[in-house]
Design a protein around this motif. Sequence first.
Motif: not given
Length: 118
Positions: A28, A85, A87, A93, A95, A115
């Motif tokens: 990531c 997180t 994805v 992604a 976060h 990611c």
Amino acid sequence: MKVILCSILMSTIFAQSAIAKQLTVFKCDFAGLKFYITVEDKSLSTRVGTSIGIGNYAQAYFDDLHKIWIIVESIAGGTLPSTLTTVKPDGGAVHSRHTIFDSNKVMHSQSTGTCIKI
């Protein structure tokens, strides 16, 4: 008798060596914040850190309908959630982080990045 015992021992050793954990690993990158997410496929037990398989405890969830991974990272030995997180299948992604400094100060951040499954 020795042959039977030896056969049992060898088959036990072979069976244990043939059992390997299946892992899903993501690399990531969020605007310079780089880390790995390592998911143990069977239990979805996860580690988030600077190396594969090493780092903070986390728990992964997989949304079968949308093919999206959701990872909840924890601190304090796995007892306090600290990051989330998400994805997407294309590697995009999001976060989110909540850092507790004291009972009156909680810092938060959210960023987009990638990611990539490796």
